[in-house]
Design an enzyme around this catalytic site. Structure first.
Site, PDB file in Angstrom:
ATOM      1  N   LYS A   1      15.713 -17.374  42.095  1.00  0.00           N
ATOM      2  CA  LYS A   1      15.450 -16.646  40.851  1.00  0.00           C
ATOM      3  C   LYS A   1      15.746 -17.633  39.733  1.00  0.00           C
ATOM      4  O   LYS A   1      16.849 -18.193  39.685  1.00  0.00           O
ATOM      5  CB  LYS A   1      16.403 -15.453  40.765  1.00  0.00           C
ATOM      6  CG  LYS A   1      15.815 -14.259  40.087  1.00  0.00           C
ATOM      7  CD  LYS A   1      16.795 -13.118  40.040  1.00  0.00           C
ATOM      8  CE  LYS A   1      16.334 -11.934  40.832  1.00  0.00           C
ATOM      9  NZ  LYS A   1      17.032 -10.701  40.521  1.00  0.00           N
TER      10      LYS A   1
ATOM     11  N   ASP B   1      21.841   1.431  41.410  1.00  0.00           N
ATOM     12  CA  ASP B   1      20.399   1.329  41.159  1.00  0.00           C
ATOM     13  C   ASP B   1      19.623   1.238  42.476  1.00  0.00           C
ATOM     14  O   ASP B   1      18.717   0.420  42.624  1.00  0.00           O
ATOM     15  CB  ASP B   1      20.102   0.111  40.268  1.00  0.00           C
ATOM     16  CG  ASP B   1      18.745   0.198  39.599  1.00  0.00           C
ATOM     17  OD1 ASP B   1      18.143   1.298  39.609  1.00  0.00           O
ATOM     18  OD2 ASP B   1      18.281  -0.826  39.068  1.00  0.00           O
TER      19      ASP B   1
HETATM   20  N1  LIG Z   1      14.913 -12.759  47.995  1.00  0.00           N
HETATM   21  C1  LIG Z   1      13.603 -12.676  47.728  1.00  0.00           C
HETATM   22  N2  LIG Z   1      12.693 -13.128  48.608  1.00  0.00           N
HETATM   23  C2  LIG Z   1      11.377 -13.053  48.338  1.00  0.00           C
HETATM   24  N3  LIG Z   1      10.854 -12.518  47.237  1.00  0.00           N
HETATM   25  C3  LIG Z   1      11.711 -12.033  46.330  1.00  0.00           C
HETATM   26  C4  LIG Z   1      13.114 -12.081  46.515  1.00  0.00           C
HETATM   27  N4  LIG Z   1      13.703 -11.516  45.442  1.00  0.00           N
HETATM   28  C5  LIG Z   1      12.708 -11.143  44.633  1.00  0.00           C
HETATM   29  N5  LIG Z   1      11.513 -11.443  45.148  1.00  0.00           N
HETATM   30  C6  LIG Z   1      10.193 -11.200  44.554  1.00  0.00           C
HETATM   31  O1  LIG Z   1      10.263 -11.513  43.185  1.00  0.00           O
HETATM   32  C7  LIG Z   1       9.874 -10.413  42.382  1.00  0.00           C
HETATM   33  C8  LIG Z   1      10.778 -10.338  41.167  1.00  0.00           C
HETATM   34  O2  LIG Z   1      12.086 -10.023  41.597  1.00  0.00           O
HETATM   35  P1  LIG Z   1      13.239  -9.635  40.597  1.00  0.00           P
HETATM   36  O3  LIG Z   1      14.416  -9.229  41.398  1.00  0.00           O
HETATM   37  O4  LIG Z   1      13.410 -10.734  39.595  1.00  0.00           O
HETATM   38  O5  LIG Z   1      12.618  -8.478  39.780  1.00  0.00           O
HETATM   39  P2  LIG Z   1      12.389  -6.976  40.141  1.00  0.00           P
HETATM   40  O6  LIG Z   1      13.602  -6.428  40.827  1.00  0.00           O
HETATM   41  O7  LIG Z   1      11.091  -6.827  40.875  1.00  0.00           O
HETATM   42  O8  LIG Z   1      12.207  -6.375  38.722  1.00  0.00           O
HETATM   43  P3  LIG Z   1      13.325  -6.165  37.604  1.00  0.00           P
HETATM   44  O9  LIG Z   1      14.307  -7.281  37.678  1.00  0.00           O
HETATM   45  O10 LIG Z   1      12.505  -6.197  36.391  1.00  0.00           O
HETATM   46  O11 LIG Z   1      13.926  -4.834  37.932  1.00  0.00           O
HETATM   47  C9  LIG Z   1       9.997  -9.190  43.291  1.00  0.00           C
HETATM   48  O12 LIG Z   1       9.015  -8.285  42.966  1.00  0.00           O
HETATM   49  C10 LIG Z   1       9.792  -9.748  44.675  1.00  0.00           C
HETATM   50  O13 LIG Z   1       8.420  -9.692  44.975  1.00  0.00           O
END
Ligand SMILES: Nc1ncnc2c1ncn2[C@@H]1O[C@H](COP(=O)(O)OP(=O)(O)OP(=O)(O)O)[C@@H](O)[C@H]1O
Length: 415
Positions: A94, A192
């Site tokens: 991230k 959450d």
């Molecule tokens: N550990 C991971 N492995 C693979 N893909 C991931 C992982 N974590 C997040 N992602 C991908 O990245 C995207 C963004 O993740 P992130 O956690 O930043 O945001 P979110 O939870 O989808 O949204 P928000 O943070 O706005 O609530 C997700 O939709 C997912 O598809």
């Protein structure tokens, strides 16, 4: 007047599949003025001569991680695929920009809290935090986590009627309950829980993620009383919808897991509303229905998890012991598979770092020449050899690549 020319329309009009025009690769476009200084014209080029070459992806290292393609984007930043070049484990990173975090209410605070919590939480059903790297110069933060294939939410969206068959919902729900029992035993209220915060690893192990609004109950606290909540509205219990000052934390997670189970098995939500005020108003009334398609055992569990008052609501331990959770559910054929990645282009979710590894280890021709020259200089004690007198054997290409590997590693862009 120059010869009449035919210009293939695909050269002129179509940016290629990699998003840039063929002219970036092919040097045939030659503007010439005719003798009158009139309009420029083109040399004739056959379509068959146009070679489309994908732009080479440039390798980028962050610490020991080689960065791959974008996996997704959340409100906090981008998530990219990476490979740990030491362990060769596939990971996700991230990438957070401090400037962006400052614009989000409690943004920095939430991220730091999430990092602190995840560092200490090691469980099969909690996403594993591998490493955190800060780059002060770029004002960026890199959070390396275990790689997951997709969110449960994405799977639901790809499913017919936006729900799972019962056996599949049961499979994920059981893992969610195990993860929550672990978190609650460590005094953590997630706050959450929702399908968007549940990731699936390649073997379909469920991983609870996104601890940005989680709260750790103080070690010597009398009970699990919490005072704040920033979770997603549709998953909030009546005590939060009603704006109560304090509420028991663990029961918030039970409620939102109940909404998640309702959603996974019906494709709907127990409460909805056009906006947050109407939604909270409906939740605070406490009237919802369960579709007839849901059997009586599951209905009983849902009512237990969605009980209006926290003291009547089941605890997560009671949920784990409920008949529906303990029961074996027969597999059916309407199993929902992982949705393909990149809008249907990759149903196998293949590793994207291969192209970047290629850039690291297989230099382009001109780079090869440079390294070849370096090699000769090394062989001649630092002197550039004269080609006609040099009898040093030209290194075999495999050898050359191995020799250049470390050079390439260090020359690749570091963050
Ligand atoms: N550990 C991971 N492995 C693979 N893909 C991931 C992982 N974590 C997040 N992602 C991908 O990245 C995207 C963004 O993740 P992130 O956690 O930043 O945001 P979110 O939870 O989808 O949204 P928000 O943070 O706005 O609530 C997700 O939709 C997912 O598809």
């Amino acid at each position: 007047m120059a010869e009449n020319v035919v210009v293939p329309t695909d050269i002129i009009l179509a940016p290629n599949e990699y998003g840039h025009s063929a002219f970036e690769h092919v040097d045939q476009l030659d503007f010439l003025n005719d003798s009158d200084g009139g309009l420029p014209f083109f040399h004739r080029v056959e379509s068959s001569e146009v070679v489309y070459q994908p732009r080479r992806k440039k390798a980028k290292m962050v610490g020991k991680y080689l960065v791959g393609d974008l996996l997704g984007e959340g409100s906090y930043g981008k998530v990219k695929e990476v490979i740990d070049t030491v362990t060769l484990c596939r990971r996700a990173v991230k990438i957070l920009k401090k400037r962006k975090l400052r614009k989000i209410p409690n943004g920095e605070q939430n991220v730091l809290r999430e990092i602190q919590l995840l560092k200490r939480l090691h469980h099969k059903h909690v996403v594993f935090l591998d490493d955190v790297i800060f780059n002060d110069e770029k004002q960026k933060m890199y959070i390396f986590m275990e790689y997951c294939v997709c969110e449960l939410q994405e799977m639901l969206e790809s499913a017919q009627d936006k729900k799972f068959p019962i056996f599949q919902a049961h499979y994920y729900f059981k893992q969610l309950v195990e993860g929550l029992i672990f978190l609650h035993s460590r005094g953590i209220v997630h706050k959450d829980i929702k399908p968007g915060n549940l990731l699936l690893a390649r073997d379909e192990t469920l991983k609870i993620t996104d601890f940005g609004v989680a709260e750790e109950i103080a070690l010597h606290a009398f009970d699990d009383t919490c005072h704040t909540s920033q979770g997603s509205p549709a998953f909030q219990p009546p005590e939060i919808a009603n704006g109560e000052d304090s509420f028991p934390g663990f029961k918030v997670d039970v409620w939102s897991s109940g909404v998640t189970l309702y959603n996974m098995t019906t494709g709907k939500y127990p409460y909805d509303g056009d906006n947050i005020y109407k939604l909270f108003n409906n939740i605070s009334k406490g009237t919802y229905t369960i579709p007839d398609s849901i059997d009586s055992v599951l209905t009983n569990l849902l009512h237990g998890m969605l009980a209006f008052t926290p003291d009547k609501r089941m605890s997560i331990e009671q949920v784990q012991l409920h008949d529906w959770v303990r029961k074996r559910h027969p597999r059916s054929l309407d199993y929902v598979k992982f949705p393909p990645f990149k809008e249907g282009l990759d149903k196998h979710h293949s590793m994207s770092v291969m192209q970047y590894l290629d850039d690291l280890h297989c230099p382009e021709e001109e780079e090869c020449d440079e390294y070849e020259e370096d090699f000769h200089i090394q062989q001649n004690n630092g002197k550039k050899p004269q080609n006609d007198v040099d009898d040093t054997p030209i290194p075999d290409p495999k050898h050359k690549k191995r020799k250049t590997k470390s050079g390439l590693l260090s020359s690749c862009k570091q963050s």
